[in-house]
Structure formats: structure tokens, C-alpha cells
Design an enzyme around this catalytic site. Structure first.
Site, PDB file in Angstrom:
ATOM      1  N   LYS A  36       0.852  -1.229  -0.040  1.00  0.00           N
ATOM      2  CA  LYS A  36      -0.046   0.123  -0.055  1.00  0.00           C
ATOM      3  C   LYS A  36       0.866   1.165  -0.084  1.00  0.00           C
ATOM      4  O   LYS A  36       0.474   2.245  -0.700  1.00  0.00           O
ATOM      5  CB  LYS A  36      -0.907  -0.115   1.279  1.00  0.00           C
ATOM      6  CG  LYS A  36      -1.825   1.135   1.335  1.00  0.00           C
ATOM      7  CD  LYS A  36      -3.004   1.004   2.268  1.00  0.00           C
ATOM      8  CE  LYS A  36      -2.526   0.563   3.484  1.00  0.00           C
ATOM      9  NZ  LYS A  36      -2.036   2.008   4.376  1.00  0.00           N
ATOM     10  N   ARG A 112     -10.403   3.426   9.774  1.00  0.00           N
ATOM     11  CA  ARG A 112     -10.188   1.849  10.174  1.00  0.00           C
ATOM     12  C   ARG A 112     -11.326   1.260  10.626  1.00  0.00           C
ATOM     13  O   ARG A 112     -11.448   0.001  10.636  1.00  0.00           O
ATOM     14  CB  ARG A 112      -9.106   1.985  11.020  1.00  0.00           C
ATOM     15  CG  ARG A 112      -7.542   2.455  10.419  1.00  0.00           C
ATOM     16  CD  ARG A 112      -6.739   1.999  11.622  1.00  0.00           C
ATOM     17  NE  ARG A 112      -5.368   2.611  11.113  1.00  0.00           N
ATOM     18  CZ  ARG A 112      -4.313   1.779  10.352  1.00  0.00           C
ATOM     19  NH1 ARG A 112      -4.692   0.724  10.238  1.00  0.00           N
ATOM     20  NH2 ARG A 112      -3.454   2.330   9.945  1.00  0.00           N
ATOM     21  N   ARG A 147      10.968 -10.533   5.519  1.00  0.00           N
ATOM     22  CA  ARG A 147      11.654  -9.039   5.295  1.00  0.00           C
ATOM     23  C   ARG A 147      12.817  -9.093   6.421  1.00  0.00           C
ATOM     24  O   ARG A 147      12.953  -9.500   7.387  1.00  0.00           O
ATOM     25  CB  ARG A 147      10.285  -8.269   5.693  1.00  0.00           C
ATOM     26  CG  ARG A 147       9.348  -7.810   4.672  1.00  0.00           C
ATOM     27  CD  ARG A 147       8.751  -6.763   5.014  1.00  0.00           C
ATOM     28  NE  ARG A 147       7.865  -6.677   6.105  1.00  0.00           N
ATOM     29  CZ  ARG A 147       6.792  -6.194   6.249  1.00  0.00           C
ATOM     30  NH1 ARG A 147       6.258  -5.416   5.462  1.00  0.00           N
ATOM     31  NH2 ARG A 147       6.145  -6.084   7.533  1.00  0.00           N
ATOM     32  N   ARG A 177      12.382  -7.975  12.166  1.00  0.00           N
ATOM     33  CA  ARG A 177      11.758  -7.190  13.262  1.00  0.00           C
ATOM     34  C   ARG A 177      10.915  -8.217  14.240  1.00  0.00           C
ATOM     35  O   ARG A 177      10.300  -9.405  13.637  1.00  0.00           O
ATOM     36  CB  ARG A 177      10.413  -6.361  12.618  1.00  0.00           C
ATOM     37  CG  ARG A 177      11.379  -4.853  12.264  1.00  0.00           C
ATOM     38  CD  ARG A 177      10.183  -3.926  11.387  1.00  0.00           C
ATOM     39  NE  ARG A 177       8.873  -4.170  11.883  1.00  0.00           N
ATOM     40  CZ  ARG A 177       7.899  -3.529  11.221  1.00  0.00           C
ATOM     41  NH1 ARG A 177       8.066  -2.699  10.247  1.00  0.00           N
ATOM     42  NH2 ARG A 177       6.667  -3.589  11.846  1.00  0.00           N
ATOM     43  N   ARG A 188      -2.226  -9.405  12.885  1.00  0.00           N
ATOM     44  CA  ARG A 188      -2.464  -8.261  12.258  1.00  0.00           C
ATOM     45  C   ARG A 188      -3.578  -8.363  11.108  1.00  0.00           C
ATOM     46  O   ARG A 188      -4.083  -7.395  10.662  1.00  0.00           O
ATOM     47  CB  ARG A 188      -1.072  -7.469  11.669  1.00  0.00           C
ATOM     48  CG  ARG A 188      -0.074  -7.135  12.917  1.00  0.00           C
ATOM     49  CD  ARG A 188       1.157  -7.053  12.558  1.00  0.00           C
ATOM     50  NE  ARG A 188       1.446  -6.003  11.622  1.00  0.00           N
ATOM     51  CZ  ARG A 188       2.643  -5.780  10.667  1.00  0.00           C
ATOM     52  NH1 ARG A 188       3.364  -6.856  10.886  1.00  0.00           N
ATOM     53  NH2 ARG A 188       2.769  -5.009  10.017  1.00  0.00           N
TER      54      ARG A 188
END
Length: 244
Positions: A36, A112, A147, A177, A188
Site C-alpha cells: 500500500k 479503520r 523481510r 523485526r 495483524r
């Protein structure tokens, strides 16, 4: 003359500029790791709209020292969540500023919640376009878990899709992370789906679903076609009401 009228109608249905057309008002939604952020950059570059994320808007109000900013600062410093009402008021203030009125705006990941969407509707703030990036959950998890970040350069790599350089020094300092785990990502993604289900009733007749598994330029092309009124593979047929 009737041909001129027909021409104006044709331009409108094809998304071409006409004298009475307002600046674009865009909302974009997508799960974490959907790309996004990249698409927001490309939309801003192509259409010149003002990019607004709630995080940026909050920080700007705090920096200005406005009344809303002072209220937000208290919550942020205490580690608490900034209430919906305060976030909504900050976003409304930002959308009312001259640059947004003149150039149009791109709301990134807002609203949201159903409460936020309802508040925008009540304030008469309605998008002209709603983009929903669609990526299967398993692909999102794969993108996220792979990632790695270089803390020195800020570059983000992916072990499969965008491997880091062979340089042992770079590879030795890469960071994974803590929230880029499968378990954290599933939470999430679940929260994202819940939020989207809450806001979609407000935009069900407006949104277009874009396949986010494509190469980023192909995704950008689909979005550009939609914003310009051109047909795209996932776009619903036109539903038109004419009065006169």
C-alpha cells in the site's frame, strides 16, 4: 446542443476532466505487507493529491501545538491509544486545509473502524474513489516473515523476492523485526479483515478491488485506470442514474 451534452456525459463516465469535476478524494485500504505504501507514492506522483496518514496528521498537529495536538500528545506520551473522536477531528481539520481542497486527497488506511467511517459520512466527507488492495493471507505472511531491514541504510529486503547483497557485512547487520513473525502477522491480518468488514457497508457501491499479487507497476496501472474512469478487470459495471 445534444452532441455537446452527450460528449460531456461521455467524458464524465470515462473519468475525464470536465469543468465541474471536483479534485479526487481517494481512500486506499490494504492489509499489512500489501504494498500500500508504494502505491500511495505512485498515486501522489501521478495525480498530485495530498497523501494523509493518521500518524502523519497526528504528529503534525502535535508539532503545531494546536489544541487537538495537545490533546493527542497527552495520550501518545502516556502510551495510550488516541481516541476515535480525537483522530476523526484531526483528520477532518486536515481535509479542510486549502491544499486538500484544491488538489484533492488520498486517505491512507483511514477510516479503520465503522465509527470512523460513520463520522466521515456525518461530516459530509465522502470519497470519490475507494481502492482495496487484495492479497491472500498466505502470501502476506510469506512477504512479512521474509523481510529483513538494514538499520544503517533503512533499506528493506526480502529473502526470496528482493534478496540483500552478497556482502557479508550487510548480511551480518540485517534485522528481523519482532512483529515480522507468522504469529504476529496472523493477528495483524485478522484485525485488518475485521476493520474492513466494519467500513465496507459505507463504501460498497464505490470501491474497486485490485489484485495486489501483481507486479507493482501492473497494480499502479490498474489503479490509474480506475482513477481515470477506464475499465479494469476487477471493476464492477457502471450503474447510472440520470435525472432531468
Amino acid at each position: 446542443e445534444k452532441k455537446a451534452i452527450a460528449g460531456n456525459i461521455e467524458d464524465y463516465l470515462q473519468g475525464k476532466p470536465c469543468p465541474s469535476k471536483s479534485p479526487k478524494r481517494i481512500i486506499i485500504a490494504g492489509p499489512p505487507a500489501s504494498g500500500k505504501g508504494t502505491q500511495c507514492e505512485m498515486i501522489v506522483e501521478k495525480f498530485g493529491v495530498v497523501h494523509i496518514s493518521t500518524g502523519d496528521a497526528l504528529r503534525a498537529e502535535v508539532a503545531k501545538g494546536s489544541e487537538l495536538g495537545q490533546q493527542a500528545k497527552g495520550f501518545m506520551e502516556s502510551g495510550g491509544l488516541v481516541p476515535d473522536e480525537l483522530i476523526i477531528n484531526i483528520v477532518k481539520e486536515r481535509l479542510a486545509e486549502p491544499d486538500c481542497q484544491e488538489r484533492g486527497w488520498l486517505l491512507d488506511g483511514f477510516p479503520r473502524t465503522g465509527v470512523q467511517a460513520e463520522a466521515l459520512e456525518a461530516a459530509g466527507i465522502r470519497p470519490s474513489h475507494f481502492i482495496l488492495l487484495d492479497v491472500p493471507d498466505d502470501i502476506l505472511v510469506e512477504r512479512c516473515v521474509g523481510r529483513r531491514t538494514d538499520p544503517e541504510t533503512g533499506k528493506i529486503y526480502h529473502l526470496k523476492y528482493n534478496p540483500p547483497p552478497e556482502d557479508p557485512e550487510v548480511q551480518g547487520r540485517l534485522v528481523h523485526r519482532a512483529d515480522d513473525t507468522e504469529e504476529a502477522m496472523q493477528k495483524r491480518i485478522g484485525a485488518y479483515h475485521e476493520n474492513v468488514r466494519a467500513i465496507m457497508p459505507f463504501y460498497s457501491n464505490l470501491h474497486v478491488k485490485i489484485d495486489g499479487t501483481q507486479e507493482k507497476k501492473a497494480i499502479a496501472g490498474n489503479i490509474e485506470d480506475y482513477l481515470q474512469g477506464k475499465p479494469c478487470p476487477s471493476k464492477s459495471p457502471k450503474r447510472i442514474i440520470i435525472a432531468g
